[in-house]
Design a protein around this motif. Structure first.
Motif, PDB file in Angstrom:
ATOM      1  N   VAL A 111      46.802  -9.704  31.260  1.00 18.19           N
ATOM      2  CA  VAL A 111      46.160  -8.409  31.487  1.00 18.19           C
ATOM      3  C   VAL A 111      44.901  -8.619  32.320  1.00 18.19           C
ATOM      4  CG1 VAL A 111      45.098  -8.517  29.171  1.00 18.19           C
ATOM      5  CG2 VAL A 111      45.093  -6.356  30.402  1.00 18.19           C
ATOM      6  N   VAL A 112      44.779  -7.808  33.374  1.00 15.62           N
ATOM      7  CA  VAL A 112      43.573  -7.840  34.204  1.00 15.62           C
ATOM      8  C   VAL A 112      42.806  -6.552  33.949  1.00 15.62           C
ATOM      9  CG1 VAL A 112      42.638  -7.912  36.552  1.00 15.62           C
ATOM     10  CG2 VAL A 112      44.656  -9.252  35.970  1.00 15.62           C
ATOM     11  N   VAL A 113      41.560  -6.707  33.514  1.00 18.99           N
ATOM     12  CA  VAL A 113      40.733  -5.553  33.155  1.00 18.99           C
ATOM     13  C   VAL A 113      39.719  -5.304  34.273  1.00 18.99           C
ATOM     14  CG1 VAL A 113      39.024  -4.700  31.493  1.00 18.99           C
ATOM     15  CG2 VAL A 113      41.034  -5.977  30.686  1.00 18.99           C
ATOM     16  N   ALA A 114      39.684  -4.059  34.755  1.00 22.54           N
ATOM     17  CA  ALA A 114      38.765  -3.712  35.851  1.00 22.54           C
ATOM     18  C   ALA A 114      37.391  -3.400  35.291  1.00 22.54           C
ATOM     19  CB  ALA A 114      39.297  -2.499  36.618  1.00 22.54           C
ATOM     20  N   SER A 115      36.444  -4.286  35.565  1.00 17.95           N
ATOM     21  CA  SER A 115      35.048  -3.976  35.287  1.00 17.95           C
ATOM     22  C   SER A 115      34.387  -3.638  36.625  1.00 17.95           C
ATOM     23  CB  SER A 115      34.370  -5.145  34.576  1.00 17.95           C
ATOM     24  OG  SER A 115      33.038  -4.808  34.254  1.00 17.95           O
ATOM     25  N   THR A 116      33.087  -3.658  36.667  1.00 20.19           N
ATOM     26  CA  THR A 116      32.403  -3.138  37.848  1.00 20.19           C
ATOM     27  C   THR A 116      31.083  -3.860  38.099  1.00 20.19           C
ATOM     28  OG1 THR A 116      31.239  -1.179  38.669  1.00 20.19           O
ATOM     29  CG2 THR A 116      31.438  -1.345  36.311  1.00 20.19           C
ATOM     30  N   SER A 117      30.633  -3.799  39.318  1.00 24.59           N
ATOM     31  CA  SER A 117      29.299  -4.306  39.661  1.00 24.59           C
ATOM     32  C   SER A 117      28.213  -3.527  38.920  1.00 24.59           C
ATOM     33  CB  SER A 117      29.063  -4.170  41.161  1.00 24.59           C
ATOM     34  OG  SER A 117      29.228  -2.834  41.572  1.00 24.59           O
ATOM     35  N   GLU A 118      28.549  -2.339  38.409  1.00 29.04           N
ATOM     36  CA  GLU A 118      27.548  -1.540  37.684  1.00 29.04           C
ATOM     37  C   GLU A 118      27.109  -2.228  36.390  1.00 29.04           C
ATOM     38  OE1 GLU A 118      26.233   1.215  38.997  1.00 29.04           O
ATOM     39  OE2 GLU A 118      27.612   1.261  40.693  1.00 29.04           O
ATOM     40  N   VAL A 119      27.862  -3.241  35.929  1.00 26.73           N
ATOM     41  CA  VAL A 119      27.383  -3.975  34.748  1.00 26.73           C
ATOM     42  C   VAL A 119      26.077  -4.709  35.065  1.00 26.73           C
ATOM     43  CG1 VAL A 119      29.680  -4.275  33.723  1.00 26.73           C
ATOM     44  CG2 VAL A 119      28.725  -6.102  35.136  1.00 26.73           C
ATOM     45  N   TYR A 120      25.800  -4.922  36.360  1.00 24.92           N
ATOM     46  CA  TYR A 120      24.530  -5.555  36.745  1.00 24.92           C
ATOM     47  C   TYR A 120      23.396  -4.529  36.808  1.00 24.92           C
ATOM     48  CZ  TYR A 120      27.661  -9.362  38.173  1.00 24.92           C
ATOM     49  OH  TYR A 120      28.612 -10.352  38.183  1.00 24.92           O
ATOM     50  N   GLY A 121      23.724  -3.239  36.724  1.00 26.51           N
ATOM     51  CA  GLY A 121      22.701  -2.192  36.759  1.00 26.51           C
ATOM     52  C   GLY A 121      21.931  -2.227  38.064  1.00 26.51           C
ATOM     53  N   ASP A 122      20.611  -2.038  37.968  1.00 25.18           N
ATOM     54  CA  ASP A 122      19.732  -2.165  39.134  1.00 25.18           C
ATOM     55  C   ASP A 122      19.264  -3.613  39.128  1.00 25.18           C
ATOM     56  OD1 ASP A 122      18.174  -1.706  41.287  1.00 25.18           O
ATOM     57  OD2 ASP A 122      16.713  -0.427  40.278  1.00 25.18           O
ATOM     58  N   PRO A 123      19.950  -4.501  39.882  1.00 26.80           N
ATOM     59  CA  PRO A 123      19.818  -5.934  39.627  1.00 26.80           C
ATOM     60  C   PRO A 123      18.473  -6.512  40.038  1.00 26.80           C
ATOM     61  CG  PRO A 123      21.278  -5.525  41.485  1.00 26.80           C
ATOM     62  CD  PRO A 123      20.900  -4.188  40.951  1.00 26.80           C
ATOM     63  N   GLU A 124      18.009  -7.457  39.224  1.00 28.73           N
ATOM     64  CA  GLU A 124      16.785  -8.190  39.546  1.00 28.73           C
ATOM     65  C   GLU A 124      17.136  -9.534  40.171  1.00 28.73           C
ATOM     66  OE1 GLU A 124      15.872  -7.770  35.490  1.00 28.73           O
ATOM     67  OE2 GLU A 124      13.959  -6.758  35.859  1.00 28.73           O
ATOM     68  N   GLU A 125      18.427  -9.839  40.231  1.00 31.04           N
ATOM     69  CA  GLU A 125      18.866 -11.090  40.862  1.00 31.04           C
ATOM     70  C   GLU A 125      19.718 -10.699  42.071  1.00 31.04           C
ATOM     71  OE1 GLU A 125      20.569 -14.236  38.292  1.00 31.04           O
ATOM     72  OE2 GLU A 125      22.248 -14.253  39.695  1.00 31.04           O
ATOM     73  N   HIS A 126      19.540 -11.411  43.180  1.00 29.56           N
ATOM     74  CA  HIS A 126      20.233 -11.008  44.395  1.00 29.56           C
ATOM     75  C   HIS A 126      20.618 -12.219  45.214  1.00 29.56           C
ATOM     76  CE1 HIS A 126      21.358  -7.812  47.118  1.00 29.56           C
ATOM     77  NE2 HIS A 126      20.959  -8.560  48.085  1.00 29.56           N
ATOM     78  N   PRO A 127      21.857 -12.341  45.687  1.00 29.01           N
ATOM     79  CA  PRO A 127      23.012 -11.517  45.327  1.00 29.01           C
ATOM     80  C   PRO A 127      23.391 -11.738  43.867  1.00 29.01           C
ATOM     81  CG  PRO A 127      23.693 -13.433  46.607  1.00 29.01           C
ATOM     82  CD  PRO A 127      22.203 -13.469  46.564  1.00 29.01           C
ATOM     83  N   GLN A 128      24.295 -10.908  43.373  1.00 29.44           N
ATOM     84  CA  GLN A 128      24.628 -10.976  41.953  1.00 29.44           C
ATOM     85  C   GLN A 128      25.744 -12.005  41.720  1.00 29.44           C
ATOM     86  OE1 GLN A 128      24.684  -7.398  43.332  1.00 29.44           O
ATOM     87  NE2 GLN A 128      22.520  -7.957  43.278  1.00 29.44           N
ATOM     88  N   ARG A 129      25.427 -12.957  40.851  1.00 26.50           N
ATOM     89  CA  ARG A 129      26.437 -13.924  40.413  1.00 26.50           C
ATOM     90  C   ARG A 129      26.960 -13.507  39.055  1.00 26.50           C
ATOM     91  NH1 ARG A 129      22.959 -19.109  41.554  1.00 26.50           N
ATOM     92  NH2 ARG A 129      21.694 -17.735  40.288  1.00 26.50           N
ATOM     93  N   GLU A 130      28.118 -14.025  38.687  1.00 24.72           N
ATOM     94  CA  GLU A 130      28.736 -13.658  37.407  1.00 24.72           C
ATOM     95  C   GLU A 130      27.875 -14.073  36.214  1.00 24.72           C
ATOM     96  OE1 GLU A 130      30.269 -15.123  39.928  1.00 24.72           O
ATOM     97  OE2 GLU A 130      32.108 -14.040  40.388  1.00 24.72           O
ATOM     98  N   THR A 131      26.991 -15.048  36.430  1.00 23.82           N
ATOM     99  CA  THR A 131      26.155 -15.531  35.331  1.00 23.82           C
ATOM    100  C   THR A 131      24.996 -14.584  35.028  1.00 23.82           C
ATOM    101  OG1 THR A 131      25.058 -16.829  37.025  1.00 23.82           O
ATOM    102  CG2 THR A 131      26.620 -17.998  35.604  1.00 23.82           C
ATOM    103  N   TYR A 132      24.734 -13.626  35.916  1.00 23.15           N
ATOM    104  CA  TYR A 132      23.613 -12.690  35.718  1.00 23.15           C
ATOM    105  C   TYR A 132      23.998 -11.651  34.660  1.00 23.15           C
ATOM    106  CZ  TYR A 132      20.160  -9.091  36.818  1.00 23.15           C
ATOM    107  OH  TYR A 132      19.174  -8.151  36.735  1.00 23.15           O
ATOM    108  N   TRP A 133      23.112 -11.418  33.689  1.00 21.52           N
ATOM    109  CA  TRP A 133      23.430 -10.514  32.571  1.00 21.52           C
ATOM    110  C   TRP A 133      23.162  -9.050  32.870  1.00 21.52           C
ATOM    111  CZ3 TRP A 133      21.346 -13.460  27.619  1.00 21.52           C
ATOM    112  CH2 TRP A 133      22.145 -14.615  27.445  1.00 21.52           C
ATOM    113  N   GLY A 134      22.454  -8.772  33.933  1.00 19.99           N
ATOM    114  CA  GLY A 134      22.300  -7.371  34.336  1.00 19.99           C
ATOM    115  C   GLY A 134      21.012  -6.721  33.891  1.00 19.99           C
ATOM    116  N   HIS A 135      20.774  -5.551  34.425  1.00 23.27           N
ATOM    117  CA  HIS A 135      19.531  -4.806  34.210  1.00 23.27           C
ATOM    118  C   HIS A 135      19.910  -3.330  34.154  1.00 23.27           C
ATOM    119  CE1 HIS A 135      15.528  -3.268  35.998  1.00 23.27           C
ATOM    120  NE2 HIS A 135      15.342  -3.550  34.735  1.00 23.27           N
ATOM    121  N   VAL A 136      20.394  -2.921  32.961  1.00 20.81           N
ATOM    122  CA  VAL A 136      20.954  -1.565  32.812  1.00 20.81           C
ATOM    123  C   VAL A 136      20.067  -0.742  31.882  1.00 20.81           C
ATOM    124  CG1 VAL A 136      22.914  -0.264  31.877  1.00 20.81           C
ATOM    125  CG2 VAL A 136      23.325  -2.342  33.192  1.00 20.81           C
TER     126      VAL A 136
END
Ligand SMILES: NC(=O)c1ccc[n+]([C@@H]2O[C@H](COP(=O)([O-])OP(=O)(O)OC[C@H]3O[C@@H](n4cnc5c(N)ncnc54)[C@H](O)[C@@H]3O)[C@@H](O)[C@H]2O)c1
Length: 311
Positions: A111-136
């Motif tokens: 099963v492939v689940v579609a998530s989104t770049s929005e999990v990073y919110g307004d990011p404080e890390e740039h570019p966003q890597r998968e290891t970044y926990w986000g800013h939501v």
């Protein structure tokens, strides 16, 4: 790897219809499950190997016969849609994802689940890597989508750990292409519609906020590469070419040959300032990178969008 029978939730939507089409092209039998709240039957071809059933993923999913792939896309995705149905969006991200996982578990399917770049919110890390926990912002109006998707990821990983289901998460960045609804409020279809109608292109704020826009064919190729991989992810899928919103407006005007001007309107609440995926993991893991440049993608969207509009 060829899948024999796939279930695509949200298959009548923008991305889902392209996923169904590509799976059919590869010889897979496809069952699309959708309640058509933002999708349309007209997005899907008449094809002998395609079945379409009305189903709300917030209720348990029953499917007869074998299934070896579930692609879980069902969820309102544009701000216009999720702000109109905030509680349902949270319900879909939560229960909908659980039901897709349960279906895959019962069938022994990937099963492939579609998530989104929005999990990073307004990011404080740039570019966003998968290891970044986000800013939501967990309580702002957009949180219904961001947190639904974050919950969906948590559910996927919990379910995988507890039940051993073969699940993978993709974090999809802004994707555009034919079959987006001209009135769905997302950047590219809005600009294309305004340019076609000779109206001013509305840019929120000063337009220096950036986006990374991926053409749909590239995205579908990445998503199906993830389907063929045993990796849990999350894996970013998006185009790392970063453009300002103002630049997108200019390029749309150019691609359409429109006489439209640009009008600045109020900035949106919690609108991310910058957005760009780090796609190193997708490159290494899936051998994937986007190939269609923005100008070419805009031209293709425009050609095929005109067909969609006359429907
Ligand atoms: N398009 C993008 O740029 C983008 C970016 C990031 C993530 N995504 C994700 O990809 C998926 C598809 O997005 P899209 O752009 O194709 O949106 P879309 O609105 O065009 O498609 C969503 C589909 O899901 C269906 N749906 C919604 N809730 C449902 C429910 N409870 N039960 C059954 N069907 C339901 C809709 O009717 C529609 O057909 C979403 O999960 C979205 O979060 C998309």
């Amino acid at each position: 790897m060829a899948f024999r029978r796939a279930v695509v939730t949200g298959g009548a939507g923008f991305l889902g219809s392209h996923v169904c089409e590509e799976l059919l092209r590869r010889g897979t039998r496809v069952l699309c499950l959708d309640d058509f709240r933002t999708g349309s039957r007209g997005n899907l071809p008449d094809h002998p190997a395609l079945g379409v059933a009305v189903a709300d993923v917030t209720r348990p999913l029953e499917v007869l016969g074998p299934v070896d792939l579930v692609v879980h896309l069902a969820c309102p995705a544009s701000p216009v849609d999720y702000l109109r149905m905030p509680v349902d969006t949270l319900r879909t991200g939560g229960f909908g994802t659980l039901h897709a996982l349960e279906l895959a578990h019962r069938k022994g399917a990937r099963v492939v689940v579609a998530s989104t770049s929005e999990v990073y919110g307004d990011p404080e890390e740039h570019p966003q890597r998968e290891t970044y926990w986000g800013h939501v912002n967990p309580i702002g109006p957009r949180s219904v989508y961001d947190e639904a998707k974050r919950f969906g990821e948590a559910m996927t990983f919990a379910y995988r750990r507890e039940h051993g289901v073969d699940a993978g998460v993709v974090r999809i960045f802004n994707t555009y292409g034919p079959r987006m609804r001209p009135d769905d409020g997302r950047l590219v279809p809005t600009f294309l519609r305004q340019a076609r109608q000779g109206e001013p292109l509305t840019v929120h704020g000063d337009g220096t906020q950036t986006r990374s826009l991926c053409y749909v064919d590239d995205l579908v190729r990445g998503l199906l590469a993830m389907a063929e991989s045993p990796h849990p992810g999350p894996v970013n899928l998006g185009n790392p070419e970063e453009v300002t919103v103002l630049e997108v407006a200019r390029r749309v005007i150019e691609a359409t040959g429109s006489t439209s001007t640009i009008r600045h309107v109020a900035a949106m609440v919690d609108d991310p300032r910058r957005r760009r995926p780090d796609i190193g993991l997708a490159r290494r893991l899936l051998g994937w990178r986007p190939e269609v440049p923005l100008d070419e993608g805009l031209r293709r969207s425009l050609d095929r969008q005109l067909v969609g509009w006359s429907r």
